[in-house]
Design a protein around this motif. Structure first.
Motif: not given
Length: 352
Positions: A175-201
């Protein structure tokens, strides 16, 4: 169990619940009980508050590492493997471990590579912190300890690692307990900028992309100040003291800490290479594999990284028995800020 041949193949190189009486910071989780659904479990409280250490500490050779880990509970009990994140260490579970042990679980809490007493066996091994490498560390630890299946529970880097194991090696995950849910990383998708407030975080992620940031992480004083600033920022309601931070900060003195942390964040942004031997695993992870094992996801209401929508953004990635809870007044370090709520999630995931 994974032997050398199986390890090579894995790399792709071969052929409505019961209410909890929550005390202290964990009291913030009371409001989440209404959405507990079936399987809600009462957890004994007060038995672990204020603990400063673990029942047992040990070392074991596993894969490319000599892994340091804490252990609590009966040796023959069902296993819960608890995985920490950054900038944290095994002490995120210092109150969780005895509560689970009291319910008969064998609790294993390893230092991830680059943290605490975990060391690379060879100076020649790349100080690589890409997601698949860390996941294989945990798989190797399970093999070294003779653990065929375990409940996996984590937050931050630990959630990502547990998600990966549940997605790619579901037979090893009860079984699994995952804080923040599904966090598997897609590096290519990471190239897309986030909204400025999220980038600041994510400011430190971009800081680590610079030589200036790397040097800060290699300087003990600046490193600890930076990590404490992150704690203050992502856990605004957690009233931890100097001693609590110092216990964890001791794990940052690992000689590979700076290299591992900096590589992790640079790799996620596509600014640092991983190792070619992990390419096939990363291709599978970039496809966003679904997770079918019984899962409880937790969102921390005061964590600036928590996505809006009460878990709806990642719900489709979990296809098996499932519960979701939001802890309204809890920050990023959920197991240390709300240990009883975290334990309840483990118990309920194990019963789904």
């Amino acid at each position: 169990m994974i032997d050398r041949r199986t390890f090579t193949k894995a790399l792709g190189l071969g052929a409505g619940g019961t209410a909890l009486a929550l005390a202290g910071p964990a009291g913030a989780a009371r409001a989440a009980d209404g959405g507990a659904g079936p399987g809600g479990t009462t957890v004994p409280t007060g038995t672990a508050a204020g603990r400063t250490g673990f029942a047992r500490l040990a070392q074991v050779r596993a894969g490319v590492l000599d892994v340091g880990y804490a252990e609590d509970g009966p040796a023959d009990g069902p296993v819960v493997l608890c995985l920490h994140g950054w900038p944290y260490d095994i002490h995120s579970y210092v109150d969780v471990a005895p509560l689970l042990a009291a319910r008969g679980y064998r609790v294993i809490v390893p230092y991830l590579r680059g943290h605490g007493s975990t060391r690379f066996l060879s100076a020649k091994t790349a100080r690589n912190a890409q997601q698949s490498a860390i996941a294989l560390d945990v798989l190797a630890l399970m093999d070294a300890l003779g653990i065929e299946r375990a409940v996996l529970a984590g937050f931050d880097w630990g959630s990502r690692t547990a998600d990966i194991l549940a997605a790619l090696w579901p037979r090893r995950v009860k079984a699994l307990v995952s804080v923040s849910g599904y966090l598997i990383t897609d590096v290519k998708a990471q190239q897309d900028p986030l909204p400025p407030a999220a980038e600041h975080t994510w400011w430190y992620q971009y800081y680590f992309a610079t030589e200036r940031g790397r040097r800060a992480m290699a300087d003990p004083g600046k490193r600890d100040d930076l990590c404490r600033l992150v704690w203050d920022t992502v856990s605004p309601t957690w009233a931890f003291d100097d001693a609590v931070f110092a216990r964890t900060a001791a794990a940052f003195a690992n000689p590979d800490y700076a290299a591992i942390v900096v590589h992790n964040y640079r790799w996620r942004l596509g600014l640092a290479d991983g190792e070619r031997r992990y390419d096939r695993l990363e291709e599978r992870l970039a496809a966003r594999p679904r997770i079918a094992v019984p899962t409880v996801t937790l969102d921390a209401g005061r964590d600036p990284f928590t996505a809006p929508g009460d878990g709806t953004s990642y719900r489709p990635y979990f296809t098996g028995p499932y519960l979701h809870r939001t802890l309204p007044e809890v920050g990023h370090n959920v197991p240390q800020e709300a240990p009883e709520a975290f334990v309840r999630a483990v118990l309920d995931a194990d019963r789904l």
